[in-house]
Design a protein around this motif. Sequence first.
Motif, PDB file in Angstrom:
ATOM      1  N   VAL A  53      50.925  30.526  38.585  1.00 14.10           N
ATOM      2  CA  VAL A  53      49.910  30.882  39.187  1.00 14.10           C
ATOM      3  C   VAL A  53      49.736  29.727  39.960  1.00 14.10           C
ATOM      4  O   VAL A  53      49.278  29.939  41.362  1.00 14.10           O
ATOM      5  N   GLU A  54      49.886  28.459  39.880  1.00 11.09           N
ATOM      6  CA  GLU A  54      49.854  27.409  40.831  1.00 11.09           C
ATOM      7  C   GLU A  54      50.534  27.599  42.175  1.00 11.09           C
ATOM      8  O   GLU A  54      50.147  27.558  43.244  1.00 11.09           O
ATOM      9  N   GLU A  57      49.288  30.681  44.090  1.00 10.99           N
ATOM     10  CA  GLU A  57      48.229  30.498  44.775  1.00 10.99           C
ATOM     11  C   GLU A  57      48.091  29.635  46.110  1.00 10.99           C
ATOM     12  O   GLU A  57      47.924  29.785  46.801  1.00 10.99           O
ATOM     13  N   ASP A  58      49.033  28.487  45.764  1.00  8.77           N
ATOM     14  CA  ASP A  58      49.396  27.673  47.046  1.00  8.77           C
ATOM     15  C   ASP A  58      50.106  28.498  48.025  1.00  8.77           C
ATOM     16  O   ASP A  58      49.842  28.354  49.198  1.00  8.77           O
ATOM     17  N   ILE A  60      49.776  31.759  48.781  1.00  4.15           N
ATOM     18  CA  ILE A  60      48.846  32.548  49.395  1.00  4.15           C
ATOM     19  C   ILE A  60      48.042  31.758  50.103  1.00  4.15           C
ATOM     20  O   ILE A  60      47.552  32.131  51.581  1.00  4.15           O
ATOM     21  N   ARG A  61      47.576  30.726  49.877  1.00  2.00           N
ATOM     22  CA  ARG A  61      46.429  29.751  50.728  1.00  2.00           C
ATOM     23  C   ARG A  61      47.212  29.178  52.054  1.00  2.00           C
ATOM     24  O   ARG A  61      46.730  29.038  52.960  1.00  2.00           O
ATOM     25  N   ASN A  66      43.903  31.447  53.647  1.00  2.00           N
ATOM     26  CA  ASN A  66      43.026  30.559  52.825  1.00  2.00           C
ATOM     27  C   ASN A  66      41.588  31.187  52.867  1.00  2.00           C
ATOM     28  O   ASN A  66      40.993  31.234  53.834  1.00  2.00           O
ATOM     29  N   ILE A  83      43.932  36.270  44.589  1.00  2.00           N
ATOM     30  CA  ILE A  83      44.297  34.792  43.569  1.00  2.00           C
ATOM     31  C   ILE A  83      43.456  35.131  42.296  1.00  2.00           C
ATOM     32  O   ILE A  83      44.180  34.863  41.237  1.00  2.00           O
ATOM     33  N   GLN A  84      42.360  35.718  42.404  1.00  2.00           N
ATOM     34  CA  GLN A  84      41.585  36.068  41.014  1.00  2.00           C
ATOM     35  C   GLN A  84      42.541  36.864  40.021  1.00  2.00           C
ATOM     36  O   GLN A  84      42.599  36.807  39.042  1.00  2.00           O
ATOM     37  N   ARG A  87      45.469  35.091  38.769  1.00  2.00           N
ATOM     38  CA  ARG A  87      45.203  34.102  37.548  1.00  2.00           C
ATOM     39  C   ARG A  87      44.856  34.862  36.389  1.00  2.00           C
ATOM     40  O   ARG A  87      44.999  34.257  35.070  1.00  2.00           O
TER      41      ARG A  87
END
Length: 91
Positions: A53-54, A57-58, A60-61, A66, A83-84, A87
């Motif tokens: 997940v981390e 997410e990183d 994607i951002r 972002n 992202i949600q 998660r």
Amino acid sequence: MSHTSSDKKLLARVRRLKGQLEAVERALESEAPCGEILNLVASVRGAVNGLTVELIEDHIREHVSNPETDSDKARGQGAGDLIQVIRTYLK
């Protein structure tokens, strides 16, 4: 250089995973009860999911959008929604 190479948080997660896998190895070597080993393996799976997940997410951002800074509000909202979902799916 990759944005992930300097992230101490990711390294800490990997080191924790390493320790968890070593605990599984020790439990197998000592012929621990299968329930105990299954609990250890479930912990490893949860830790891998957290790392995944981390990383997603990183990514994607950094490489897609972002949500906090994108000037295109719709794209930022879409990235935040993604992202949600990730998660939720990997927890």
